[in-house]
Design a protein around this motif. Structure first.
Motif, PDB file in Angstrom:
ATOM      1  N   PRO A  37       0.588  -1.554  -0.129  1.00 52.06           N
ATOM      2  CA  PRO A  37      -0.130  -0.382   0.187  1.00 52.06           C
ATOM      3  C   PRO A  37       0.644   1.310   0.059  1.00 52.06           C
ATOM      4  CG  PRO A  37       0.320  -1.253   2.451  1.00 52.06           C
ATOM      5  CD  PRO A  37       1.043  -1.934   1.312  1.00 52.06           C
ATOM      6  N   SER A  38       0.624   2.192  -0.970  1.00 46.40           N
ATOM      7  CA  SER A  38       1.124   3.443  -0.992  1.00 46.40           C
ATOM      8  C   SER A  38       0.980   4.085   0.871  1.00 46.40           C
ATOM      9  CB  SER A  38       0.512   4.088  -2.054  1.00 46.40           C
ATOM     10  OG  SER A  38      -0.748   5.494  -1.491  1.00 46.40           O
ATOM     11  N   LYS A  40       0.109   7.020   0.846  1.00 49.00           N
ATOM     12  CA  LYS A  40      -1.356   7.439   0.915  1.00 49.00           C
ATOM     13  C   LYS A  40      -2.341   6.984   1.772  1.00 49.00           C
ATOM     14  CE  LYS A  40      -0.354  11.363  -1.851  1.00 49.00           C
ATOM     15  NZ  LYS A  40       0.900  11.197  -2.486  1.00 49.00           N
ATOM     16  N   LYS A  41      -2.487   5.431   1.011  1.00 45.64           N
ATOM     17  CA  LYS A  41      -3.573   4.853   1.558  1.00 45.64           C
ATOM     18  C   LYS A  41      -3.680   4.443   2.702  1.00 45.64           C
ATOM     19  CE  LYS A  41      -5.891   0.075  -0.196  1.00 45.64           C
ATOM     20  NZ  LYS A  41      -5.708  -0.503  -1.002  1.00 45.64           N
ATOM     21  N   MET A  42      -1.886   3.796   3.113  1.00 46.40           N
ATOM     22  CA  MET A  42      -1.805   2.984   4.839  1.00 46.40           C
ATOM     23  C   MET A  42      -0.427   4.258   5.004  1.00 46.40           C
ATOM     24  SD  MET A  42      -0.726  -0.063   6.537  1.00 46.40           S
ATOM     25  CE  MET A  42       0.432   0.525   7.044  1.00 46.40           C
ATOM     26  N   ASP A  49      -4.940   3.302  11.142  1.00 47.86           N
ATOM     27  CA  ASP A  49      -4.055   2.963   9.587  1.00 47.86           C
ATOM     28  C   ASP A  49      -3.485   1.473   9.602  1.00 47.86           C
ATOM     29  OD1 ASP A  49      -4.672   5.014   8.166  1.00 47.86           O
ATOM     30  OD2 ASP A  49      -3.439   5.772   6.940  1.00 47.86           O
ATOM     31  N   TYR A  53      -5.967  -1.677   8.206  1.00 46.99           N
ATOM     32  CA  TYR A  53      -5.358  -2.152   6.607  1.00 46.99           C
ATOM     33  C   TYR A  53      -4.800  -4.154   7.126  1.00 46.99           C
ATOM     34  CZ  TYR A  53      -2.226  -3.285   2.646  1.00 46.99           C
ATOM     35  OH  TYR A  53      -2.574  -3.217   1.771  1.00 46.99           O
TER      36      TYR A  53
END
Ligand SMILES: NC(=O)c1ccc[n+]([C@@H]2O[C@H](COP(=O)([O-])OP(=O)(O)OC[C@H]3O[C@@H](n4cnc5c(N)ncnc54)[C@H](OP(=O)(O)O)[C@@H]3O)[C@@H](O)[C@H]2O)c1
Length: 379
Positions: A37-38, A40-42, A49, A53
């Motif tokens: 995951p980037s 930004k995503k996590m 987060d 995730y």
């Protein structure tokens, strides 16, 4: 049939993380589902987060190859290089899965043949990067001792490999030579450093994950066996690029250091009047150019890991890396000095006079066995 293992890798857009993702995606697409995951995503700055995730994905292992930029302030370095790894480890421990943490030789002092346990004492005066990386190593070890964390810490020195989008570490040095912004040698003779080959690292990680009984709770220096003399490396790169500089003149430390101090004062003044100005990354490591740092490989060699490419060194990879980075940097208009057609014979002549061992290594790594096509014909 055994189900696919899920691995979560943090830092997949980076030099080290990108190489690991690529390894799993190209070599083990049927057995390992690697998720990267980037930020930004996590973001590992956010505990929530991480918990969300990891609860959703339920991985079989976690690899942490994230880091905050080298010039980050203390707060960011603390959040990404210390608290983030600790929270990832807490999640891994809750899920009862292994956690692989990538650390750095910045946690070690200068010196030669440094063993895994020779870390710096934790002190307020360390750089934000070294301090936060060292703190992570200390807490992870404590978590293994008191909380039963199944982790392995892999310590890298100066990393070389493709896909360094941020142009840091070795590639920053390489960039300064290619950009002709290094007029002379900012080092002294016989300053040896250890280097880590990004391409070999995923093989080690895979082995470490498959042999938890041997590697759990352990730290390994993951570097090439032979350290490299900085001046020889710089002059070899210069010959490959067929440039006239840096000149083979060694700038004494006091001169380089006072230049850096003057620049530092100027930058501080600029910041006072509101301009955003920081020391160029290559200057942050100026001291390291004058002091040796070599890591012992004894523990790694005595482990069950077998080096998949024993002949490969930074010198044998240079030709490929030179072409890769110069092509990229000139496409991105970062450098203008690169000539499309390098005179390969002239480069080789120069390297032959200055660094014959490199030519031997490079021939050996390309193969010195009998020509296979000829053998087949004889059979
Ligand atoms: N390169 C070297 O010479 C060297 C030497 C010794 C040790 N190491 C170690 O190797 C590891 C990887 O280094 P690298 O050179 O590959 O670094 P890099 O190229 O700078 O990549 C850093 C990675 O960390 C990610 N990241 C940053 N902040 C994050 C956040 N808050 N949450 C999640 N991800 C975040 C970045 O993702 P985004 O792009 O999405 O922000 C990026 O993918 C680090 O542990 C470093 O200490 C590297």
């Amino acid at each position: 049939m055994e189900s696919k293992k899920i691995g979560v890798l943090i830092g997949g857009s980076g030099l080290v993380g990108g190489t690991i993702v690529n390894f799993y995606k190209t070599r083990f697409p049927d057995t390992v589902d690697i998720r990267a995951p980037s930020s930004k995503k996590m973001s590992i700055r956010e505990e929530s987060d991480i918990r969300r995730y990891m609860t959703d994905v339920k991985p079989d292992f976690i690899i942490n190859a994230a880091m905050a930029g080298l010039g980050s302030d203390g707060e960011l370095a603390y959040a990404v290089n210390y608290l983030g790894p600790v929270n990832l480890a807490r999640a891994a421990n809750a899920l009862n899965i292994p956690f692989i943490h990538i650390s750095s030789s910045a946690t070690l002092p200068c010196g030669e043949n440094l063993r895994e346990e020779d870390t710096l004492p934790l002190s307020p005066h360390l750089s934000n990067y070294a301090k936060s990386k060292l703190m992570a190593e200390l807490t992870l070890r404590r978590m293994a001792e008191t909380e039963g964390l199944d982790y392995t810490c892999i310590r890298l020195a100066i990393v070389y490999g493709a896909h360094d989008h941020k142009i840091q570490g070795f590639h920053r040095l390489f960039f300064s030579i290619a950009d002709e912004s290094m007029p002379a040698l900012f080092t002294k003779k016989h300053t040896l450093h250890s280097y880590s080959n990004a391409r070999k690292l995923p093989f080690f990680i895979r082995h470490v994950l498959a042999n938890r009984a041997e590697f759990s709770g352990q730290t390994y220096n993951f570097v090439d066996r032979n350290p490299v003399d900085l001046a020889t490396l710089i002059l070899t790169i210069k010959s490959y690029l067929q440039l006239n500089q840096p000149k083979e003149i060694y700038i004494p430390y006091w001169l380089a250091h006072s230049g850096k101090e003057c620049l530092d004062i100027l930058l501080r003044l600029l910041r006072r009047i509101g301009l955003k100005a920081t020391l160029p990354p290559e200057l942050m490591f100026l001291d390291n150019f004058y002091k040796p740092q070599t890591l012992s490989t004894q523990k790694l060699r005595e482990s069950s890991f077998v080096d998949p490419m024993p002949e490969e060194t930074i010198f044998t990879r240079l030709p490929e890396l030179v072409v890769y980075y110069l092509t990229r940097w000139s496409h991105e208009n970062l450098i203008s000095t690169f000539r499309e057609t390098l005179d390969r014979d002239r480069s080789i002549g120069h390297i032959f006079s200055h660094n014959p061992e490199h030519l031997i290594d490079s021939v050996h790594s390309r193969g010195i066995g009998p020509f296979p096509d000829m053998q087949k014909k004889l059979d």
